[in-house]
Design a protein around this motif. Structure first.
Motif, PDB file in Angstrom:
ATOM      1  N   SER A 249      -4.066   2.051  -4.170  1.00  0.00           N
ATOM      2  CA  SER A 249      -3.164   1.836  -3.042  1.00  0.00           C
ATOM      3  C   SER A 249      -3.380   0.497  -2.348  1.00  0.00           C
ATOM      4  O   SER A 249      -4.507   0.007  -2.247  1.00  0.00           O
ATOM      5  CB  SER A 249      -3.337   2.963  -2.022  1.00  0.00           C
ATOM      6  OG  SER A 249      -2.458   2.778  -0.930  1.00  0.00           O
TER       7      SER A 249
ATOM      8  N   SER B 196      -2.750   0.495   0.723  1.00  0.00           N
ATOM      9  CA  SER B 196      -3.039   1.023   2.052  1.00  0.00           C
ATOM     10  C   SER B 196      -4.370   1.765   2.040  1.00  0.00           C
ATOM     11  O   SER B 196      -4.566   2.699   1.268  1.00  0.00           O
ATOM     12  CB  SER B 196      -1.919   1.982   2.489  1.00  0.00           C
ATOM     13  OG  SER B 196      -2.359   2.898   3.465  1.00  0.00           O
ATOM     14  N   GLU B 197      -5.301   1.352   2.905  1.00  0.00           N
ATOM     15  CA  GLU B 197      -6.585   2.059   3.015  1.00  0.00           C
ATOM     16  C   GLU B 197      -6.368   3.524   3.383  1.00  0.00           C
ATOM     17  O   GLU B 197      -7.029   4.412   2.844  1.00  0.00           O
ATOM     18  CB  GLU B 197      -7.473   1.388   4.063  1.00  0.00           C
ATOM     19  CG  GLU B 197      -8.151   0.109   3.608  1.00  0.00           C
ATOM     20  CD  GLU B 197      -9.334   0.357   2.671  1.00  0.00           C
ATOM     21  OE1 GLU B 197      -9.638   1.534   2.361  1.00  0.00           O
ATOM     22  OE2 GLU B 197      -9.939  -0.635   2.231  1.00  0.00           O
ATOM     23  N   THR B 198      -5.456   3.780   4.305  1.00  0.00           N
ATOM     24  CA  THR B 198      -5.220   5.154   4.743  1.00  0.00           C
ATOM     25  C   THR B 198      -4.763   6.014   3.585  1.00  0.00           C
ATOM     26  O   THR B 198      -5.260   7.128   3.364  1.00  0.00           O
ATOM     27  CB  THR B 198      -4.167   5.180   5.861  1.00  0.00           C
ATOM     28  OG1 THR B 198      -4.610   4.363   6.953  1.00  0.00           O
ATOM     29  CG2 THR B 198      -3.933   6.601   6.359  1.00  0.00           C
TER      30      THR B 198
ATOM     31  N   GLN C   5      -5.099   5.413   0.344  1.00  0.00           N
ATOM     32  CA  GLN C   5      -6.124   5.535  -0.696  1.00  0.00           C
ATOM     33  C   GLN C   5      -7.083   6.674  -0.368  1.00  0.00           C
ATOM     34  O   GLN C   5      -7.453   7.462  -1.237  1.00  0.00           O
ATOM     35  CB  GLN C   5      -6.897   4.225  -0.850  1.00  0.00           C
ATOM     36  CG  GLN C   5      -7.800   4.181  -2.077  1.00  0.00           C
ATOM     37  CD  GLN C   5      -7.005   4.103  -3.374  1.00  0.00           C
ATOM     38  OE1 GLN C   5      -6.272   3.151  -3.600  1.00  0.00           O
ATOM     39  NE2 GLN C   5      -7.147   5.102  -4.223  1.00  0.00           N
ATOM     40  N   GLN C   6      -7.437   6.785   0.899  1.00  0.00           N
ATOM     41  CA  GLN C   6      -8.315   7.879   1.315  1.00  0.00           C
ATOM     42  C   GLN C   6      -7.610   9.224   1.181  1.00  0.00           C
ATOM     43  O   GLN C   6      -8.197  10.196   0.682  1.00  0.00           O
ATOM     44  CB  GLN C   6      -8.757   7.674   2.765  1.00  0.00           C
ATOM     45  CG  GLN C   6      -9.741   6.525   2.962  1.00  0.00           C
ATOM     46  CD  GLN C   6     -11.154   6.858   2.487  1.00  0.00           C
ATOM     47  OE1 GLN C   6     -11.438   7.985   2.076  1.00  0.00           O
ATOM     48  NE2 GLN C   6     -12.042   5.881   2.525  1.00  0.00           N
TER      49      GLN C   6
ATOM     50  N   SER D 242     -12.236   4.595  -0.537  1.00  0.00           N
ATOM     51  CA  SER D 242     -11.728   3.347   0.013  1.00  0.00           C
ATOM     52  C   SER D 242     -11.125   2.536  -1.123  1.00  0.00           C
ATOM     53  O   SER D 242     -11.325   2.836  -2.309  1.00  0.00           O
ATOM     54  CB  SER D 242     -12.865   2.551   0.671  1.00  0.00           C
ATOM     55  OG  SER D 242     -13.783   2.113  -0.333  1.00  0.00           O
TER      56      SER D 242
ATOM     57  N   ASN E 254       3.849   0.643   3.946  1.00  0.00           N
ATOM     58  CA  ASN E 254       3.264   1.956   4.222  1.00  0.00           C
ATOM     59  C   ASN E 254       3.647   2.399   5.625  1.00  0.00           C
ATOM     60  O   ASN E 254       4.029   1.572   6.467  1.00  0.00           O
ATOM     61  CB  ASN E 254       1.743   1.899   4.057  1.00  0.00           C
ATOM     62  CG  ASN E 254       1.076   0.995   5.079  1.00  0.00           C
ATOM     63  OD1 ASN E 254       0.863   1.402   6.219  1.00  0.00           O
ATOM     64  ND2 ASN E 254       0.773  -0.244   4.692  1.00  0.00           N
TER      65      ASN E 254
ATOM     66  N   TYR F 165       1.623   3.734   7.877  1.00  0.00           N
ATOM     67  CA  TYR F 165       0.429   3.927   8.685  1.00  0.00           C
ATOM     68  C   TYR F 165       0.074   2.730   9.554  1.00  0.00           C
ATOM     69  O   TYR F 165      -0.895   2.775  10.316  1.00  0.00           O
ATOM     70  CB  TYR F 165      -0.768   4.242   7.779  1.00  0.00           C
ATOM     71  CG  TYR F 165      -0.480   5.282   6.736  1.00  0.00           C
ATOM     72  CD1 TYR F 165      -0.163   6.589   7.098  1.00  0.00           C
ATOM     73  CD2 TYR F 165      -0.507   4.963   5.381  1.00  0.00           C
ATOM     74  CE1 TYR F 165       0.108   7.555   6.136  1.00  0.00           C
ATOM     75  CE2 TYR F 165      -0.240   5.909   4.411  1.00  0.00           C
ATOM     76  CZ  TYR F 165       0.077   7.202   4.803  1.00  0.00           C
ATOM     77  OH  TYR F 165       0.355   8.143   3.845  1.00  0.00           O
TER      78      TYR F 165
ATOM     79  N   ASP G 204      -1.019  -0.006   8.230  1.00  0.00           N
ATOM     80  CA  ASP G 204      -2.017  -0.786   7.502  1.00  0.00           C
ATOM     81  C   ASP G 204      -1.423  -2.132   7.102  1.00  0.00           C
ATOM     82  O   ASP G 204      -0.217  -2.245   6.867  1.00  0.00           O
ATOM     83  CB  ASP G 204      -2.467  -0.041   6.243  1.00  0.00           C
ATOM     84  CG  ASP G 204      -3.276   1.201   6.559  1.00  0.00           C
ATOM     85  OD1 ASP G 204      -3.752   1.321   7.705  1.00  0.00           O
ATOM     86  OD2 ASP G 204      -3.415   2.061   5.667  1.00  0.00           O
ATOM     87  N   PRO G 205      -2.251  -3.170   7.000  1.00  0.00           N
ATOM     88  CA  PRO G 205      -1.731  -4.493   6.637  1.00  0.00           C
ATOM     89  C   PRO G 205      -1.011  -4.470   5.287  1.00  0.00           C
ATOM     90  O   PRO G 205      -1.447  -3.805   4.345  1.00  0.00           O
ATOM     91  CB  PRO G 205      -2.989  -5.361   6.566  1.00  0.00           C
ATOM     92  CG  PRO G 205      -3.993  -4.654   7.418  1.00  0.00           C
ATOM     93  CD  PRO G 205      -3.700  -3.195   7.266  1.00  0.00           C
ATOM     94  N   TYR G 206       0.092  -5.196   5.219  1.00  0.00           N
ATOM     95  CA  TYR G 206       0.829  -5.313   3.955  1.00  0.00           C
ATOM     96  C   TYR G 206       1.549  -6.650   3.908  1.00  0.00           C
ATOM     97  O   TYR G 206       2.158  -7.070   4.896  1.00  0.00           O
ATOM     98  CB  TYR G 206       1.872  -4.199   3.802  1.00  0.00           C
ATOM     99  CG  TYR G 206       2.756  -4.448   2.588  1.00  0.00           C
ATOM    100  CD1 TYR G 206       2.354  -4.039   1.326  1.00  0.00           C
ATOM    101  CD2 TYR G 206       3.951  -5.151   2.714  1.00  0.00           C
ATOM    102  CE1 TYR G 206       3.122  -4.308   0.208  1.00  0.00           C
ATOM    103  CE2 TYR G 206       4.727  -5.427   1.596  1.00  0.00           C
ATOM    104  CZ  TYR G 206       4.313  -5.010   0.347  1.00  0.00           C
ATOM    105  OH  TYR G 206       5.077  -5.298  -0.748  1.00  0.00           O
TER     106      TYR G 206
END
Length: 283
Positions: A98, A100-102, A104-105, A111, A143, A145, A147-149
């Motif tokens: 992913s 996105s860290e969120t 992926q978890q 992570s 994403n 959430y 999260d950076p993209y």
């Protein structure tokens, strides 16, 4: 042109269990259609995807006289990859990596850094077992959430995958937020950066937006498309509201308009299309 049919993605989010033999019969019919690859199941924890806990049983029951399609299964860790690698008929191990860290978890309990280490280990399993690695770049167009993209980040991800030796990269629009302009731009950039790489798309979309997304990817040079008959499916780990897969029939209609040979047997496809109605509305 490579068309990948994804019954795994169509089934995985359903809460009512589809009996094993219904899955077997459906995939047996798909094997007759002429798809390049069938995304047939996953070797992940039954707690994560209970619908697909019978993947090994399904694979053992398939009729291989039906056609020449290759098989792909999804794995989330080395244990699943080792289990999948024991099946001679499996060609591809697919891993969701992913942006996105969120996510992926949520998707693999890792992570991004840990997932990259797992991906390297799975590539080594592929090398030992004669399999090929397909890496899905989940949340590849954004994403939900915060999260950076950015597209440069996707390009850097793909650079790392090329060094690692991923055989196929698939840009996954996990929540259906891509636009034709974004698809065209990202695919054009990546294919120019890695002209020898096999890069495909796994797009989720509303039916209304599907055709223009397909057109954008095709016009940018994409020749590998994931789809699911009637657009069933979506990612159960992504959002409360699932956005379905590209409907395979929509992809086929677009390609036929363009005069593109797909290798699809229309009679066998129609039989699979009807069978999908018998399976999915009931489950």
């Amino acid at each position: 042109m490579k068309l990948i049919e994804c019954p795994r993605d169509a089934m995985q989010g359903l809460s009512t269990f589809i009996p094993t033999m219904l899955k077997v019969n459906y995939i047996n019919q798909l094997l007759k259609v002429g798809f390049d690859t069938i995304d047939a199941g996953s070797f992940v924890s039954p707690k994560a995807i209970p619908q697909l806990h019978d993947t090994a049983d399904v694979l053992n029951r398939l009729d291989w006289d039906g056609g020449a399609s290759k098989l792909l299964v999804i794995v989330a860790n080395t244990r699943g990859a080792e289990d999948a690698a024991t099946f001679e008929r499996i060609t591809y191990l697919g891993f969701p990596l992913s942006m996105s860290e969120t996510f992926q978890q949520r998707n693999t309990n890792k992570s991004i850094a840990e997932a990259l280490q797992t991906l390297e280990a799975i590539k080594n399993i592929c090398l030992r077992s004669g399999k090929k690695l397909v890496t899905y770049i989940s949340m590849g167009f954004g994403n939900p959430y915060g999260d950076p993209y950015d597209a440069d980040g996707v390009a850097q991800f793909v650079d790392r995958l090329m060094v690692l030796g991923s055989d196929v990269t698939s840009l996954a629009d996990t929540i259906g937020v891509s636009t034709p302009a974004a698809i065209r731009s990202l695919f054009t950039t990546l294919s120019a950066r890695h002209p020898q790489a096999e890069i495909g798309v796994h797009l989720h979309s509303t039916p209304q937006a599907a055709r223009e997304k397909i057109a954008a990817a095709y016009e940018a040079g994409c020749r590998r498309f994931d789809g699911a008959i009637k657009g069933f499916g979506g990612c159960p780990m992504a959002n409360d509201d699932l956005v379905g897969n590209l409907a395979t029939e929509t992809i086929l209609a677009f390609l036929e308009e363009k005069g593109v040979a797909t290798g699809i047997d229309p009679t066998q496809f129609n039989a699979a299309w009807k069978m999908a109605d018998e399976i999915f509305p009931k489950h």
